[in-house]
Design an enzyme around this catalytic site. Structure first.
Site, mmCIF file in Angstrom:
data_model
loop_
_atom_site.group_PDB
_atom_site.id
_atom_site.type_symbol
_atom_site.label_atom_id
_atom_site.label_comp_id
_atom_site.label_asym_id
_atom_site.label_seq_id
_atom_site.Cartn_x
_atom_site.Cartn_y
_atom_site.Cartn_z
ATOM 1 N N VAL A 192 0.868 -1.186 0.000
ATOM 2 C CA VAL A 192 0.000 0.000 0.000
ATOM 3 C C VAL A 192 0.899 1.228 0.000
ATOM 4 O O VAL A 192 1.737 1.368 0.886
ATOM 5 C CB VAL A 192 -0.861 0.056 1.293
ATOM 6 C CG1 VAL A 192 -1.806 1.252 1.263
ATOM 7 C CG2 VAL A 192 -1.631 -1.233 1.522
ATOM 8 N N HIS A 193 0.764 2.085 -1.005
ATOM 9 C CA HIS A 193 1.555 3.317 -0.948
ATOM 10 C C HIS A 193 0.915 4.529 -1.602
ATOM 11 O O HIS A 193 1.426 5.634 -1.508
ATOM 12 C CB HIS A 193 2.944 3.102 -1.569
ATOM 13 C CG HIS A 193 2.930 3.093 -3.076
ATOM 14 N ND1 HIS A 193 2.674 1.964 -3.801
ATOM 15 C CD2 HIS A 193 3.128 4.076 -3.982
ATOM 16 C CE1 HIS A 193 2.712 2.237 -5.092
ATOM 17 N NE2 HIS A 193 2.974 3.514 -5.235
#
Ligand code: UD1
Ligand code: UDP
Length: 381
Positions: free
Chosen positions: A217-218
């Site tokens: 997740v970024h």
């Protein structure tokens, strides 16, 4: 032929390896490649590890721009790249993807008439709240050679007025567009065997083959929005605690910095205490493709990780509201679940039952995209 290759963010360093490898092995006498790093990513595990591991020439210059607001960061890069291009006078500036480094390179080069090569052209999310959508549209529209990784990308360019029949030599006003496959696929094929020999990540994390999930997740649309980030990590917690298999999460520094604040103290503590959730620092590419090829399922908002899941025949639960890689979804191997816990859990149930029925026909070329690109650059000089 002299080219300057601009890298900056993690995925660009990885993508650049495919072209550098072809130049070194196939065209060592015809092509001089100068690598320039903007410094957009700078932690060792977001940058140097890939240069060391993937055989990319050491950057001749690092602009060391670092992190900041979009305008500030991009402006600094434009100034730095312009100077290098004026000094080096290359035949092309080669750009990858859709980061601020890509945009900066496109602006700097096009204004001083250095032809731009855009690798991974044509992708669209049709969502301009995404900084990457702005970057990729702008880069495409000043490029001389545009290489699309998918047929969808090629069709997007046609819809925006790019002509399929421009005569060569191509120019910024009369660009050449080519659908030739994905350098990331080239890399996955090439590095898979090396990863099998060298990576010890499964052992280090005590993971069993096909008995864990991989998650990344970024995106700012997730990290910067507490409700969305909470929904994602609540889903991971539920999957880890009810299914009993570990969820491995190599944390992007952006996410690491915001996690505690944005998911709240209570959920953060629960996650820290749950030994089936493995929050780990970013891993090397060889470790990453080992994890991708041995996991059961992938949860991600990353463009690259979505595709690598497909290359390694794993279902992907896409933690975004749309995807540029829509072939994966059309093929039934990915689900756009957004940051919505019900959707994520429904997709998880679906793939848990159906994963053995999925088929993954080749959609990203033949593993020789980089070779095609270098040949076209040489022809068009
Ligand atoms: C950037 C790209 C995104 C790409 C991603 C790949 C833009 C607009 N975004 O997002 O398209 O998918 O890279 O990973 O170009 N940070 C560190 N150390 C680092 C790098 C970043 O701590 O080495 C932290 C900083 O707090 C920084 C934040 O991460 O502010 C975000 O970094 P930035 O490069 O601005 O954007 P990414 O989210 O990495
Ligand atoms: N990657 C990696 N280590 C990690 C996470 C990702 O090597 O800990 C690799 C991944 O295999 C892929 C690329 O980084 O090749 C994707 O980069 P990222 O998710 O940062 O950006 P995006 O593709 O979304 O632009």
């Amino acid at each position: 032929m002299k080219i300057v290759t601009l890298i900056g963010a993690r995925p660009q360093i990885i993508k650049a390896a495919a072209l550098s490898r072809v130049i070194k092995n196939r065209f060592p006498d015809e092509v001089e490649e100068i690598i320039v790093h903007t410094g957009q990513h700078y932690d060792a595990n977001m940058s140097q590890v890939f240069i060391d591991e993937l055989g990319i020439p050491e950057p001749r210059v690092n602009l060391n721009i670092g992190s900041g607001t979009h305008g500030w960061q991009t402006a600094g890069m434009i100034t730095g790249v312009e100077k290098i291009l004026l000094d080096e006078k290359p035949d092309y500036l080669v750009l990858y993807g859709d980061t601020n480094s890509t945009l900066a390179g496109a602006v700097a080069a096009s204004k001083i008439h250095v032809p731009v090569v855009h690798i991974e052209a044509g992708l669209r999310s049709f969502n301009k709240s995404m900084p990457e959508e702005i970057n990729r549209i702008m880069a495409d529209h000043v490029s001389t050679l545009l290489f699309t990784p998918t047929e969808t990308g090629y069709q997007n360019l046609l819809r925006e007025g790019f002509r399929p029949d421009n005569p060569s030599p191509f120019t910024a006003d009369r660009p050449g567009i080519f659908h030739c496959g994905d350098v990331m696929y080239d890399n996955s094929l090439y590095f898979k065997e090396i990863a099998l020999k060298k990576s010890t990540i499964l052992k280090q994390l005590n993971l069993e083959d096909q008995a864990f999930y991989l998650a990344t997740v970024h995106r700012d649309s997730n990290t910067d929005h507490p409700r969305r980030l909470q929904a994602i990590f609540e889903s991971f917690l539920q999957i880890a605690t009810t299914g009993g298999k570990p969820v491995v999460v190599p944390l992007h520094p952006r996410t690491a910095k915001l996690l505690e604040k944005n998911i709240g103290e209570k959920l953060y503590q629960q996650i820290q205490k749950e030994d089936k959730i493995r929050l780990i620092p970013p891993v090397s590419f060889l470790d990453m493709i080992m994890l991708e090829s041995r996991c059961e399922m992938v949860f991600t908002d990353s463009g690259g990780v979505q595709k690598e899941a497909y290359f390694f025949e794993k279902p992907a639960i896409i933690l975004r509201s749309e995807t540029e890689w829509k072939e994966i979804v059309e093929q039934g191997c990915g689900v756009v679940a957004d940051a919505d816990k019900d959707n994520i859990m429904a997709a998880f149930d679906l793939f848990s039952k159906k994963k053995d029925e999925l088929v993954f026909p080749p959609l990203y070329g033949d593993g020789k995209a980089a070779e095609f690109m270098v040949s076209k650059m040489l022809q068009n000089r």
